[in-house]
Design an enzyme around this catalytic site. Structure first.
Site, PDB file in Angstrom:
ATOM      1  N   SER A  11       0.845  -1.198   0.000  1.00  0.00           N
ATOM      2  CA  SER A  11       0.000   0.000   0.000  1.00  0.00           C
ATOM      3  C   SER A  11       0.877   1.245   0.000  1.00  0.00           C
ATOM      4  CB  SER A  11      -0.887   0.015   1.242  1.00  0.00           C
ATOM      5  OG  SER A  11      -1.386   1.326   1.419  1.00  0.00           O
ATOM      6  N   HIS A  36      -1.264  -1.396  -4.239  1.00  0.00           N
ATOM      7  CA  HIS A  36      -2.511  -1.059  -3.551  1.00  0.00           C
ATOM      8  C   HIS A  36      -2.559   0.462  -3.332  1.00  0.00           C
ATOM      9  CE1 HIS A  36      -5.961  -2.022  -0.945  1.00  0.00           C
ATOM     10  NE2 HIS A  36      -5.508  -1.087  -0.131  1.00  0.00           N
ATOM     11  N   ASP A  38      -4.699   3.564  -1.796  1.00  0.00           N
ATOM     12  CA  ASP A  38      -5.752   3.914  -0.843  1.00  0.00           C
ATOM     13  C   ASP A  38      -6.286   5.316  -1.109  1.00  0.00           C
ATOM     14  OD1 ASP A  38      -5.955   1.607   0.913  1.00  0.00           O
ATOM     15  OD2 ASP A  38      -3.889   2.060   1.480  1.00  0.00           O
ATOM     16  N   MET A  40      -8.877   8.117  -0.081  1.00  0.00           N
ATOM     17  CA  MET A  40      -9.712   8.518   1.068  1.00  0.00           C
ATOM     18  C   MET A  40     -10.282   9.907   0.827  1.00  0.00           C
ATOM     19  SD  MET A  40      -7.310   7.222   4.176  1.00  0.00           S
ATOM     20  CE  MET A  40      -6.423   5.661   4.095  1.00  0.00           C
ATOM     21  N   HIS A  69      -8.400   1.053  -3.851  1.00  0.00           N
ATOM     22  CA  HIS A  69      -9.294   0.858  -2.712  1.00  0.00           C
ATOM     23  C   HIS A  69      -9.971   2.197  -2.408  1.00  0.00           C
ATOM     24  CE1 HIS A  69      -9.479  -0.171   1.919  1.00  0.00           C
ATOM     25  NE2 HIS A  69     -10.670  -0.053   1.382  1.00  0.00           N
ATOM     26  N   MET A  71     -12.041   4.418  -0.386  1.00  0.00           N
ATOM     27  CA  MET A  71     -12.660   4.670   0.924  1.00  0.00           C
ATOM     28  C   MET A  71     -13.352   6.020   0.821  1.00  0.00           C
ATOM     29  SD  MET A  71      -9.558   3.209   3.221  1.00  0.00           S
ATOM     30  CE  MET A  71      -8.437   3.354   1.835  1.00  0.00           C
ATOM     31  N   MET A 140     -11.299  -5.713   5.696  1.00  0.00           N
ATOM     32  CA  MET A 140     -10.526  -4.742   6.478  1.00  0.00           C
ATOM     33  C   MET A 140     -10.213  -5.346   7.848  1.00  0.00           C
ATOM     34  SD  MET A 140      -9.880  -2.195   4.582  1.00  0.00           S
ATOM     35  CE  MET A 140      -8.939  -1.374   5.884  1.00  0.00           C
ATOM     36  N   GLY A 145      -8.637   4.197   7.244  1.00  0.00           N
ATOM     37  CA  GLY A 145      -8.318   5.615   7.407  1.00  0.00           C
ATOM     38  C   GLY A 145      -6.839   5.880   7.605  1.00  0.00           C
ATOM     39  N   GLY A 147      -2.681   4.024   8.133  1.00  0.00           N
ATOM     40  CA  GLY A 147      -1.770   2.892   8.142  1.00  0.00           C
ATOM     41  C   GLY A 147      -1.204   2.703   9.543  1.00  0.00           C
ATOM     42  N   GLY A 148      -0.480   1.624   9.719  1.00  0.00           N
ATOM     43  CA  GLY A 148       0.250   1.409  10.962  1.00  0.00           C
ATOM     44  C   GLY A 148      -0.583   1.022  12.168  1.00  0.00           C
ATOM     45  N   ASP A 178      -6.538  -6.425   4.532  1.00  0.00           N
ATOM     46  CA  ASP A 178      -5.910  -5.094   4.546  1.00  0.00           C
ATOM     47  C   ASP A 178      -5.919  -4.494   5.944  1.00  0.00           C
ATOM     48  OD1 ASP A 178      -5.014  -2.550   3.925  1.00  0.00           O
ATOM     49  OD2 ASP A 178      -6.741  -2.012   2.686  1.00  0.00           O
ATOM     50  N   GLY A 179      -4.698  -4.252   6.464  1.00  0.00           N
ATOM     51  CA  GLY A 179      -4.562  -3.563   7.745  1.00  0.00           C
ATOM     52  C   GLY A 179      -3.833  -4.392   8.785  1.00  0.00           C
ATOM     53  N   GLY A 180      -2.687  -3.898   9.213  1.00  0.00           N
ATOM     54  CA  GLY A 180      -1.927  -4.594  10.252  1.00  0.00           C
ATOM     55  C   GLY A 180      -1.332  -5.917   9.811  1.00  0.00           C
ATOM     56  N   GLY A 200       1.237  -2.110   4.131  1.00  0.00           N
ATOM     57  CA  GLY A 200       1.767  -0.760   4.003  1.00  0.00           C
ATOM     58  C   GLY A 200       3.063  -0.644   4.767  1.00  0.00           C
TER      59      GLY A 200
HETATM   60  C1  DX5 Z   1      -6.134   1.637   5.768  1.00  0.00           C
HETATM   61  C2  DX5 Z   1      -5.691   1.265   4.379  1.00  0.00           C
HETATM   62  C3  DX5 Z   1      -4.593   0.275   4.334  1.00  0.00           C
HETATM   63  C4  DX5 Z   1      -3.328   0.717   4.999  1.00  0.00           C
HETATM   64  C5  DX5 Z   1      -2.628  -0.485   5.534  1.00  0.00           C
HETATM   65  O1  DX5 Z   1      -7.258   2.427   5.688  1.00  0.00           O
HETATM   66  O2  DX5 Z   1      -6.760   0.728   3.636  1.00  0.00           O
HETATM   67  O3  DX5 Z   1      -4.333  -0.152   3.013  1.00  0.00           O
HETATM   68  O4  DX5 Z   1      -2.467   1.402   4.148  1.00  0.00           O
HETATM   69  O5  DX5 Z   1      -1.520  -0.056   6.246  1.00  0.00           O
HETATM   70  P1  DX5 Z   1      -0.722  -1.039   7.220  1.00  0.00           P
HETATM   71  O6  DX5 Z   1      -0.266  -2.206   6.417  1.00  0.00           O
HETATM   72  O7  DX5 Z   1       0.396  -0.175   7.700  1.00  0.00           O
HETATM   73  O8  DX5 Z   1      -1.675  -1.430   8.316  1.00  0.00           O
HETATM   74 ZN    ZN Z   2      -6.374  -0.260   1.596  1.00  0.00          ZN
END
Ligand code: DX5
Ligand code: ZN
Length: 221
Positions: A11, A36, A38, A40, A69, A71, A140, A145, A147-148, A178-180, A200
């Site tokens: 991402s 990927h 994102d 937003m 993606h 959002m 998700m 919203g 990363g990290g 997606d996420g963590g 990400g």
């Molecule tokens: C969050 C995004 C993710 C995000 C993941 O809203 O959709 O794609 O970038 O980031 P990590 O891998 O750092 O959790």
């Molecule tokens: Zn994403």
């Protein structure tokens, strides 16, 4: 779209935004499968990123599929712009599109892969009746919203549930998470049935992108 290899979709939200072009080239050369992206809108999620013009400018710098993606609220109003900018997969949130079935058909109608995403608080049941209309489900595993964030373990049950529904009904959508996702959580996702891992910070936060992606892929466990 079903296949055995675990795909890695870094991402770019976690990349250095001051040099997206170089970051995309680096991660492509390091062996990423998809990019990927994102998007937003500051309404559906409390953060704002980029839109079609940025995607269009990045398009020539990688031959990998662009996994966009969205959002954003009411994605049906602007998704054609993302298709035109170079998206290969367009994923919308079930929570953001009232006439989801129509939205997904319209994405396919533009010749793109259609994806649907579910937030951590949304059940798999909410998309049950569109599973035959899609190419991927994006589960998700954090609240969208930022990363990290830390992986929400209940997401694994949803991946298992989707995997079971896919098997029972002979669907062929991919399951993306997606996420963590990092070297500690990736294996559980793959074991539950995930085909595509979005990462990400686990990729762009590493010194060696190739090594970071290798540590996420199932065969290296
Ligand atoms: C969050 C995004 C993710 C995000 C993941 O809203 O959709 O794609 O970038 O980031 P990590 O891998 O750092 O959790
Ligand atoms: Zn994403």
């Amino acid at each position: 779209m079903n296949q055995p290899k675990t795909l890695i979709a870094p991402s770019i939200l976690a990349a250095d935004a001051s040099c997206f072009r170089e970051e995309i080239k680096r991660v492509t050369q390091a062996g990423a499968d998809w990019i990927h992206i994102d998007v937003m809108d500051g309404v559906f999620v409390p953060n704002l990123t980029f839109g079609p013009p940025v995607i269009k400018q990045l398009r020539p710098h990688s031959n990998l599929p662009f996994d966009v993606h969205l959002m954003i609220e009411k994605p049906e109003l602007s998704m054609a712009q993302y298709a035109e900018a170079g998206a290969d997969m367009i994923t919308v949130h079930v929570e953001a599109s009232v006439h989801l079935h129509r939205t997904l058909q319209a994405i396919r109608g533009m010749g793109k892969k259609a994806g649907v995403s579910i937030n951590p608080s949304t059940s798999v049941e909410s998309i049950r009746y569109v599973l035959g209309e899609i190419d991927l489900v994006l589960v998700m595993s954090v609240n969208p919203g930022f990363g990290g964030q830390s992986f929400i373990a209940e997401s694994l049950n949803k991946i298992e549930h989707l995997s079971e529904l896919r098997r029972q009904h002979h669907h062929d959508f991919l399951i993306e998470v997606d996420g963590g996702v990092n070297a500690q959580t990736a294996k559980a996702c793959v074991d539950a049935g995930a085909d595509v891992l979005v990462a990400g910070s686990a990729v762009f936060g590493a010194v060696d992108y190739a090594e970071a992606m290798a540590s996420l892929r199932a065969p290296t466990f």
